[in-house]
Design a protein around this motif. Structure first.
Motif, PDB file in Angstrom:
ATOM      1  N   ASP A 275       0.873  -1.174   0.000  1.00 33.90           N
ATOM      2  CA  ASP A 275       0.000   0.000   0.000  1.00 33.90           C
ATOM      3  C   ASP A 275       0.911   1.226   0.000  1.00 33.90           C
ATOM      4  O   ASP A 275       1.596   1.488   0.990  1.00 33.90           O
ATOM      5  CB  ASP A 275      -0.898  -0.014   1.245  1.00 33.90           C
ATOM      6  N   THR A 276       0.936   1.946  -1.102  1.00 34.03           N
ATOM      7  CA  THR A 276       1.863   3.080  -1.207  1.00 34.03           C
ATOM      8  C   THR A 276       1.517   4.195  -0.223  1.00 34.03           C
ATOM      9  O   THR A 276       2.375   5.009   0.097  1.00 34.03           O
ATOM     10  CB  THR A 276       1.921   3.639  -2.641  1.00 34.03           C
ATOM     11  N   ARG A 277       0.295   4.204   0.286  1.00 30.94           N
ATOM     12  CA  ARG A 277      -0.027   5.197   1.332  1.00 30.94           C
ATOM     13  C   ARG A 277       0.804   4.923   2.586  1.00 30.94           C
ATOM     14  O   ARG A 277       1.218   5.854   3.271  1.00 30.94           O
ATOM     15  CB  ARG A 277      -1.520   5.178   1.664  1.00 30.94           C
ATOM     16  N   GLU A 278       1.064   3.648   2.856  1.00 31.69           N
ATOM     17  CA  GLU A 278       1.905   3.288   3.992  1.00 31.69           C
ATOM     18  C   GLU A 278       3.345   3.755   3.755  1.00 31.69           C
ATOM     19  O   GLU A 278       4.007   4.256   4.663  1.00 31.69           O
ATOM     20  CB  GLU A 278       1.862   1.771   4.226  1.00 31.69           C
ATOM     21  N   VAL A 279       3.819   3.609   2.529  1.00 29.25           N
ATOM     22  CA  VAL A 279       5.162   4.071   2.178  1.00 29.25           C
ATOM     23  C   VAL A 279       5.221   5.594   2.308  1.00 29.25           C
ATOM     24  O   VAL A 279       6.178   6.136   2.885  1.00 29.25           O
ATOM     25  CB  VAL A 279       5.551   3.626   0.749  1.00 29.25           C
ATOM     26  N   ASP A 280       4.207   6.268   1.788  1.00 27.50           N
ATOM     27  CA  ASP A 280       4.146   7.738   1.885  1.00 27.50           C
ATOM     28  C   ASP A 280       4.203   8.185   3.342  1.00 27.50           C
ATOM     29  O   ASP A 280       4.942   9.111   3.690  1.00 27.50           O
ATOM     30  CB  ASP A 280       2.859   8.282   1.252  1.00 27.50           C
TER      31      ASP A 280
END
Length: 143
Positions: free
Chosen positions: A40-45
């Protein structure tokens, strides 16, 4: 492999030691993310945003401590912090430009792990030799 906090990383400044441990925890979250196939790229962000802000605040506090205590590695510490912030900025920009990849996350974790353990063991621990002076001893001398 996760980076673990060790007693030889201690600076004997509880605030700095807790900050270092928090950075280790977030570095390990990055490693966990890098091992996943579906991310989940929101987690990376969120993780990158946290690291940028947290490291900025941590570096500011640690640099002030070193200056206040007249630690002989204060300038070296600051120089390494500047270089690390530039490294992190380049990696965040690469992520924002190219998107997420497992290879990018793994490389970022490895560099972060390496830098943290090397920097803390070589530079930050020098604070142990320069404890904060307490006002209790100076007020006792004035009696």
């Amino acid at each position: 492999m996760a980076i673990e906090w060790r007693k030889n990383f201690a600076t004997n400044d509880p605030h700095i030691d807790e900050q270092h441990q928090q950075i280790f925890r977030f570095a390990n979250k990055l490693e966990t993310i890098a091992q996943q196939a579906d991310v989940d790229t929101r987690e990376v962000d969120h993780l990158l945003s946290f690291l940028e802000t947290y490291i900025q605040n941590h570096f500011r506090y640690e640099e002030a401590c070193m200056l206040k205590r007249r630690c002989p590695v204060a300038q070296k510490n600051r120089s390494e912090h500047v270089a690390f912030k530039a490294f992190l900025t380049r990696n965040v920009e690469a992520y924002r430009h190219n998107g997420y990849s497992q290879q990018w996350a793994q490389q970022l974790f490895e560099k972060l792990e390496n830098w943290l353990s090397n920097h803390i063991c070589r530079v930050d621990v020098k604070l142990r030799d320069h404890p904060e002076k307490t006002t209790a001893s100076s007020s006792a001398a004035n009696r």
